[in-house]
Motif scaffolding. Structure first.
Motif, PDB file in Angstrom:
ATOM      1  N   ARG A  35       0.861  -1.167  -0.218  1.00  0.00           N
ATOM      2  CA  ARG A  35       0.027   0.099  -0.021  1.00  0.00           C
ATOM      3  C   ARG A  35       0.589   1.185  -0.032  1.00  0.00           C
ATOM      4  NH1 ARG A  35      -5.208   1.341   3.824  1.00  0.00           N
ATOM      5  NH2 ARG A  35      -5.595   3.144   3.104  1.00  0.00           N
ATOM      6  N   ASP A  36       1.842   1.387   0.864  1.00  0.00           N
ATOM      7  CA  ASP A  36       2.613   2.633   0.963  1.00  0.00           C
ATOM      8  C   ASP A  36       3.266   2.994  -0.373  1.00  0.00           C
ATOM      9  OD1 ASP A  36       2.290   2.525   3.780  1.00  0.00           O
ATOM     10  OD2 ASP A  36       4.199   1.985   4.061  1.00  0.00           O
ATOM     11  N   PHE A  37       3.794   1.965  -1.310  1.00  0.00           N
ATOM     12  CA  PHE A  37       4.308   2.130  -2.456  1.00  0.00           C
ATOM     13  C   PHE A  37       3.043   2.676  -3.614  1.00  0.00           C
ATOM     14  CE2 PHE A  37       5.322   1.504  -7.047  1.00  0.00           C
ATOM     15  CZ  PHE A  37       6.918   1.901  -7.004  1.00  0.00           C
ATOM     16  N   ALA A  38       2.208   1.730  -3.487  1.00  0.00           N
ATOM     17  CA  ALA A  38       1.013   2.166  -4.355  1.00  0.00           C
ATOM     18  C   ALA A  38       0.488   3.341  -4.401  1.00  0.00           C
ATOM     19  CB  ALA A  38      -0.038   0.950  -4.236  1.00  0.00           C
ATOM     20  N   GLU A  39       0.228   3.804  -3.165  1.00  0.00           N
ATOM     21  CA  GLU A  39      -0.352   5.040  -3.075  1.00  0.00           C
ATOM     22  C   GLU A  39       0.522   6.246  -3.427  1.00  0.00           C
ATOM     23  OE1 GLU A  39      -3.553   4.084   0.440  1.00  0.00           O
ATOM     24  OE2 GLU A  39      -1.715   4.728   1.164  1.00  0.00           O
ATOM     25  N   ALA A  40       1.854   6.053  -3.231  1.00  0.00           N
ATOM     26  CA  ALA A  40       2.939   7.108  -3.469  1.00  0.00           C
ATOM     27  C   ALA A  40       2.938   7.018  -4.732  1.00  0.00           C
ATOM     28  CB  ALA A  40       4.077   6.803  -2.769  1.00  0.00           C
TER      29      ALA A  40
ATOM     30  N   PRO B 219      -5.871   7.143  -9.810  1.00  0.00           N
ATOM     31  CA  PRO B 219      -6.882   6.582  -8.849  1.00  0.00           C
ATOM     32  C   PRO B 219      -6.171   5.206  -8.129  1.00  0.00           C
ATOM     33  CG  PRO B 219      -7.728   6.279 -10.965  1.00  0.00           C
ATOM     34  CD  PRO B 219      -6.494   6.939 -11.084  1.00  0.00           C
ATOM     35  N   CYS B 220      -6.168   5.251  -6.793  1.00  0.00           N
ATOM     36  CA  CYS B 220      -5.685   3.989  -6.081  1.00  0.00           C
ATOM     37  C   CYS B 220      -6.972   3.681  -5.215  1.00  0.00           C
ATOM     38  CB  CYS B 220      -4.235   4.430  -5.472  1.00  0.00           C
ATOM     39  SG  CYS B 220      -3.874   3.088  -4.464  1.00  0.00           S
ATOM     40  N   THR B 221      -7.117   2.244  -5.162  1.00  0.00           N
ATOM     41  CA  THR B 221      -8.035   1.673  -4.243  1.00  0.00           C
ATOM     42  C   THR B 221      -7.365   0.634  -3.560  1.00  0.00           C
ATOM     43  OG1 THR B 221      -9.237   0.304  -5.907  1.00  0.00           O
ATOM     44  CG2 THR B 221     -10.194   2.478  -5.537  1.00  0.00           C
ATOM     45  N   VAL B 222      -7.905   0.378  -2.175  1.00  0.00           N
ATOM     46  CA  VAL B 222      -7.308  -0.774  -1.605  1.00  0.00           C
ATOM     47  C   VAL B 222      -8.476  -1.810  -1.437  1.00  0.00           C
ATOM     48  CG1 VAL B 222      -6.608  -1.329   1.053  1.00  0.00           C
ATOM     49  CG2 VAL B 222      -6.088   0.835   0.018  1.00  0.00           C
ATOM     50  N   GLN B 223      -7.976  -2.972  -1.675  1.00  0.00           N
ATOM     51  CA  GLN B 223      -8.911  -4.019  -1.801  1.00  0.00           C
ATOM     52  C   GLN B 223      -8.627  -5.214  -0.883  1.00  0.00           C
ATOM     53  OE1 GLN B 223      -9.977  -4.999  -5.706  1.00  0.00           O
ATOM     54  NE2 GLN B 223     -10.925  -7.382  -4.859  1.00  0.00           N
ATOM     55  N   GLU B 224      -9.129  -5.300   0.337  1.00  0.00           N
ATOM     56  CA  GLU B 224      -8.842  -6.002   1.387  1.00  0.00           C
ATOM     57  C   GLU B 224      -8.703  -7.533   1.005  1.00  0.00           C
ATOM     58  OE1 GLU B 224      -8.092  -7.193   5.261  1.00  0.00           O
ATOM     59  OE2 GLU B 224      -8.634  -5.049   4.483  1.00  0.00           O
TER      60      GLU B 224
ATOM     61  N   HIS C  57     -15.351  -4.070 -12.168  1.00  0.00           N
ATOM     62  CA  HIS C  57     -15.585  -2.518 -11.959  1.00  0.00           C
ATOM     63  C   HIS C  57     -14.366  -1.774 -12.809  1.00  0.00           C
ATOM     64  CE1 HIS C  57     -16.765  -3.900  -7.944  1.00  0.00           C
ATOM     65  NE2 HIS C  57     -17.366  -2.685  -7.962  1.00  0.00           N
ATOM     66  N   HIS C  58     -13.571  -2.580 -13.685  1.00  0.00           N
ATOM     67  CA  HIS C  58     -12.710  -1.828 -14.666  1.00  0.00           C
ATOM     68  C   HIS C  58     -12.572  -2.284 -15.893  1.00  0.00           C
ATOM     69  CE1 HIS C  58     -11.203   0.415 -10.981  1.00  0.00           C
ATOM     70  NE2 HIS C  58     -11.402  -0.834 -10.325  1.00  0.00           N
ATOM     71  N   GLU C  59     -13.776  -2.823 -16.304  1.00  0.00           N
ATOM     72  CA  GLU C  59     -13.755  -3.597 -17.705  1.00  0.00           C
ATOM     73  C   GLU C  59     -12.954  -2.875 -18.934  1.00  0.00           C
ATOM     74  OE1 GLU C  59     -15.334  -6.928 -19.802  1.00  0.00           O
ATOM     75  OE2 GLU C  59     -16.135  -6.409 -17.991  1.00  0.00           O
ATOM     76  N   GLY C  60     -12.450  -3.469 -19.653  1.00  0.00           N
ATOM     77  CA  GLY C  60     -11.426  -2.682 -20.625  1.00  0.00           C
ATOM     78  C   GLY C  60     -10.529  -2.124 -20.418  1.00  0.00           C
ATOM     79  N   LYS C  61      -9.836  -1.792 -19.044  1.00  0.00           N
ATOM     80  CA  LYS C  61      -9.003  -0.986 -18.691  1.00  0.00           C
ATOM     81  C   LYS C  61      -7.447  -1.775 -18.444  1.00  0.00           C
ATOM     82  CE  LYS C  61     -11.851   2.559 -18.425  1.00  0.00           C
ATOM     83  NZ  LYS C  61     -12.374   3.561 -17.954  1.00  0.00           N
ATOM     84  N   HIS C  62      -6.643  -0.821 -18.218  1.00  0.00           N
ATOM     85  CA  HIS C  62      -5.385  -1.527 -17.858  1.00  0.00           C
ATOM     86  C   HIS C  62      -4.870  -1.149 -16.391  1.00  0.00           C
ATOM     87  CE1 HIS C  62      -0.962  -2.389 -19.276  1.00  0.00           C
ATOM     88  NE2 HIS C  62      -0.869  -2.892 -18.417  1.00  0.00           N
ATOM     89  N   ILE C  63      -5.026  -2.282 -15.744  1.00  0.00           N
ATOM     90  CA  ILE C  63      -4.791  -2.097 -14.022  1.00  0.00           C
ATOM     91  C   ILE C  63      -3.569  -2.568 -13.554  1.00  0.00           C
ATOM     92  CG2 ILE C  63      -6.182  -2.689 -12.031  1.00  0.00           C
ATOM     93  CD1 ILE C  63      -7.902  -1.182 -14.090  1.00  0.00           C
ATOM     94  N   LEU C  64      -2.948  -1.738 -12.485  1.00  0.00           N
ATOM     95  CA  LEU C  64      -1.973  -2.259 -11.829  1.00  0.00           C
ATOM     96  C   LEU C  64      -2.177  -2.788 -10.539  1.00  0.00           C
ATOM     97  CD1 LEU C  64       1.329  -2.659 -11.432  1.00  0.00           C
ATOM     98  CD2 LEU C  64       1.255  -0.346 -10.810  1.00  0.00           C
ATOM     99  N   VAL C  65      -2.003  -4.055 -10.068  1.00  0.00           N
ATOM    100  CA  VAL C  65      -2.330  -4.378  -8.805  1.00  0.00           C
ATOM    101  C   VAL C  65      -0.780  -4.525  -8.157  1.00  0.00           C
ATOM    102  CG1 VAL C  65      -3.326  -6.405  -7.716  1.00  0.00           C
ATOM    103  CG2 VAL C  65      -4.331  -5.630  -9.641  1.00  0.00           C
ATOM    104  N   VAL C  66      -0.947  -4.055  -6.849  1.00  0.00           N
ATOM    105  CA  VAL C  66       0.315  -4.305  -6.153  1.00  0.00           C
ATOM    106  C   VAL C  66      -0.077  -5.157  -4.890  1.00  0.00           C
ATOM    107  CG1 VAL C  66       1.957  -3.059  -4.696  1.00  0.00           C
ATOM    108  CG2 VAL C  66       0.990  -1.614  -6.811  1.00  0.00           C
ATOM    109  N   ALA C  67       0.748  -5.996  -4.951  1.00  0.00           N
ATOM    110  CA  ALA C  67       0.230  -7.426  -4.157  1.00  0.00           C
ATOM    111  C   ALA C  67       1.318  -8.074  -3.548  1.00  0.00           C
ATOM    112  CB  ALA C  67      -0.770  -8.273  -4.920  1.00  0.00           C
TER     113      ALA C  67
END
Length: 196
Positions: free
Chosen positions: A57-62, A70-75, A136-146
């Motif tokens: 989360r720290d890196f993703a938000e920075a 936009p950045c969302t947290v997914q539990e 929630h993000h159909e057709g988009k390019h998403i980065l997941v930090v995990a």
């Protein structure tokens, strides 16, 4: 749709089982590793989704702030629960009971540490998280930090192989894995790239 999964960099505390019970921040080296893999390129993503754990989360938000994303947290992207192994090093566990340590890697579904999250439930949780991202993000390019476990579970799910194959995949710090979602379903485009 593309889903890029970035594993966090090196966390404080050395090599140990962190799971979702130990929330160490990144070391300076860990921050540098993550920045290096993205190497200053213009981000192709429209959204960042992150685990709630500090090492992600720290890196993703920075990174999101720096690039106006936009950045969302997914539990549900938190790491697998390792129960009694949380915070312990492989060396400690091997010294305590080499047989139990080896049994886990031979059969990670049935030889789990006491109190660990069931393997099938974990893979199901990650599959549900991917489906939520897709919806929630159909057709988009998403980065997941995990985490390594989350990325392994995503790959196992995409390839439709048994959950026990999860620990056969190596996931180095700050490496990128890409999943593609199209009319054929979910597929793995690449694993463990060190540059974008």
């Amino acid at each position: 749709m593309l889903i890029d999964l970035l594993r966090h960099g090196e966390p404080e505390g050395g090599r140990r089982y962190r799971g979702c019970g130990v929330d160490d921040p990144l070391t300076d080296q860990g921050w540098a590793q993550m920045r290096a893999v993205l190497n200053g390129a213009k981000p192709p993503w429209t959204q960042i989704v992150t685990s709630p754990m500090r090492r992600c989360r720290d890196f993703a938000e920075a990174f999101a702030r720096e690039h106006g994303l936009p950045c969302t947290v997914q539990e549900s992207l938190r790491e697998v629960g390792f129960g009694a192994w949380e915070g312990r090093s492989p060396e400690e566990l091997k010294a305590e009971s080499l047989a139990d340590y080896l049994a886990f890697y031979r059969d990670p579904a049935r030889a789990r540490p006491d109190g660990a999250e069931p393997l099938e439930a974990f893979v199901g949780r990650v599959a549900d998280a991917l489906e939520s991202i897709r919806q929630h993000h159909e057709g988009k390019h998403i980065l997941v930090v995990a985490h390594s476990g989350v990325i392994r579970a995503a790959v196992v799910h995409a390839m439709q192989v048994p959950a026990v194959a999860l620990y056969r995949l190596r996931m180095p710090y700050a490496a990128l894995t890409r999943l593609r979602v199209d009319e054929r379903g979910l597929s793995v485009e690449f694993l463990n790239r060190r540059t974008l």
